[in-house]
Design a protein around this motif. Structure first.
Motif, PDB file in Angstrom:
ATOM      1  N   SER A 188       0.809  -1.217   0.000  1.00 38.99           N
ATOM      2  CA  SER A 188       0.000   0.000   0.000  1.00 38.99           C
ATOM      3  C   SER A 188       0.840   1.264   0.000  1.00 38.99           C
ATOM      4  CB  SER A 188      -0.930   0.008   1.215  1.00 38.99           C
ATOM      5  OG  SER A 188      -0.179   0.064   2.410  1.00 38.99           O
ATOM      6  N   MET A 189       2.124   1.124   0.335  1.00 38.50           N
ATOM      7  CA  MET A 189       3.001   2.286   0.398  1.00 38.50           C
ATOM      8  C   MET A 189       3.866   2.454  -0.844  1.00 38.50           C
ATOM      9  SD  MET A 189       1.908   2.327   3.552  1.00 38.50           S
ATOM     10  CE  MET A 189       2.448   1.205   4.822  1.00 38.50           C
ATOM     11  N   LYS A 190       4.028   1.356  -1.585  1.00 35.70           N
ATOM     12  CA  LYS A 190       4.940   1.411  -2.718  1.00 35.70           C
ATOM     13  C   LYS A 190       4.451   2.424  -3.738  1.00 35.70           C
ATOM     14  CE  LYS A 190       7.604  -1.619  -5.709  1.00 35.70           C
ATOM     15  NZ  LYS A 190       7.864  -3.004  -6.151  1.00 35.70           N
ATOM     16  N   GLY A 191       5.379   3.233  -4.231  1.00 35.07           N
ATOM     17  CA  GLY A 191       5.030   4.267  -5.189  1.00 35.07           C
ATOM     18  C   GLY A 191       4.982   5.644  -4.572  1.00 35.07           C
ATOM     19  N   ARG A 192       4.599   5.715  -3.303  1.00 35.32           N
ATOM     20  CA  ARG A 192       4.577   7.011  -2.621  1.00 35.32           C
ATOM     21  C   ARG A 192       5.750   7.171  -1.663  1.00 35.32           C
ATOM     22  NH1 ARG A 192       0.835   8.463   0.902  1.00 35.32           N
ATOM     23  NH2 ARG A 192       0.331   6.320   1.544  1.00 35.32           N
ATOM     24  N   PHE A 193       6.224   6.046  -1.109  1.00 34.87           N
ATOM     25  CA  PHE A 193       7.297   6.077  -0.134  1.00 34.87           C
ATOM     26  C   PHE A 193       8.555   5.456  -0.740  1.00 34.87           C
ATOM     27  CE2 PHE A 193       4.484   5.947   3.951  1.00 34.87           C
ATOM     28  CZ  PHE A 193       3.814   7.070   3.502  1.00 34.87           C
ATOM     29  N   THR A 194       9.696   6.018  -0.402  1.00 33.02           N
ATOM     30  CA  THR A 194      10.971   5.486  -0.868  1.00 33.02           C
ATOM     31  C   THR A 194      11.942   5.396   0.296  1.00 33.02           C
ATOM     32  OG1 THR A 194      10.658   6.504  -3.047  1.00 33.02           O
ATOM     33  CG2 THR A 194      12.878   5.768  -2.477  1.00 33.02           C
ATOM     34  N   ILE A 195      12.489   4.197   0.497  1.00 28.70           N
ATOM     35  CA  ILE A 195      13.496   4.008   1.526  1.00 28.70           C
ATOM     36  C   ILE A 195      14.870   4.017   0.868  1.00 28.70           C
ATOM     37  CG2 ILE A 195      13.444   1.474   1.412  1.00 28.70           C
ATOM     38  CD1 ILE A 195      13.815   1.447   4.473  1.00 28.70           C
ATOM     39  N   SER A 196      15.834   4.617   1.532  1.00 26.62           N
ATOM     40  CA  SER A 196      17.192   4.663   0.994  1.00 26.62           C
ATOM     41  C   SER A 196      18.169   4.647   2.162  1.00 26.62           C
ATOM     42  CB  SER A 196      17.394   5.909   0.133  1.00 26.62           C
ATOM     43  OG  SER A 196      17.204   7.089   0.897  1.00 26.62           O
ATOM     44  N   GLN A 197      19.444   4.490   1.823  1.00 32.05           N
ATOM     45  CA  GLN A 197      20.445   4.434   2.888  1.00 32.05           C
ATOM     46  C   GLN A 197      21.702   5.167   2.472  1.00 32.05           C
ATOM     47  OE1 GLN A 197      21.399   0.298   3.582  1.00 32.05           O
ATOM     48  NE2 GLN A 197      22.449   0.047   1.630  1.00 32.05           N
ATOM     49  N   ASP A 198      22.389   5.648   3.470  1.00 33.50           N
ATOM     50  CA  ASP A 198      23.717   6.228   3.308  1.00 33.50           C
ATOM     51  C   ASP A 198      24.614   5.437   4.253  1.00 33.50           C
ATOM     52  OD1 ASP A 198      26.079   7.629   3.427  1.00 33.50           O
ATOM     53  OD2 ASP A 198      25.123   9.599   3.482  1.00 33.50           O
ATOM     54  N   ASN A 199      25.288   4.451   3.704  1.00 30.59           N
ATOM     55  CA  ASN A 199      26.083   3.566   4.554  1.00 30.59           C
ATOM     56  C   ASN A 199      27.218   4.310   5.254  1.00 30.59           C
ATOM     57  OD1 ASN A 199      24.609   1.213   4.274  1.00 30.59           O
ATOM     58  ND2 ASN A 199      25.756   0.523   2.491  1.00 30.59           N
TER      59      ASN A 199
END
Length: 125
Positions: free
Chosen positions: A63-74
């Motif tokens: 239900s969140m895909k498309g509006r929310f984006t998770i990312s990382q800065d290692n």
């Protein structure tokens, strides 16, 4: 001792955007799963997005895909959650979680060993 600290919550108008951050300390390696959960008043905590540190592979609740984006800065040991087109249903506490394992059971809150204190998101008209 692993510690997670969320930031970036606040009040936003419906249709607006917010970017949450979760800063992690104490990890020994990148072989960990980190995730965002949210909890609205009177409701159970639900998974939003997860990311596996070593590969950067991400997962989303459908239900969140498309509006929310998770990312990382290692390099900064930080994960982010970019939230767009926010609606009243997105309001609540947002929590960062981590476990030194793959994201196999990523939406099961009991699998996570570490939790942040949460950051509040309010959506107004």
């Amino acid at each position: 001792q692993v510690q997670l600290v969320e930031s970036g919550g606040g009040s936003v108008q419906a249709g607006g955007s917010l970017r949450l951050s979760c800063s992690a300390s104490g990890f020994l390696s990148k072989r960990h799963c980190m995730a965002w959960f949210r909890q609205a008043p009177g409701k159970e905590r639900e998974g939003v997005a997860a990311i596996y540190g070593e590969s950067g592979f991400s997962y989303y609740d459908v239900s969140m895909k498309g509006r929310f984006t998770i990312s990382q800065d290692n390099a900064a040991n930080t994960i982010y959650l970019q939230m767009n087109t926010l609606s009243f249903e997105d309001a609540g506490g947002y929590y960062c979680a981590a476990i030194g394992a793959r994201c196999t059971s990523r939406w099961n809150t009991r699998q996570y060993a570490y939790w942040g204190q949460g950051t509040q998101v309010t959506v107004s008209s």
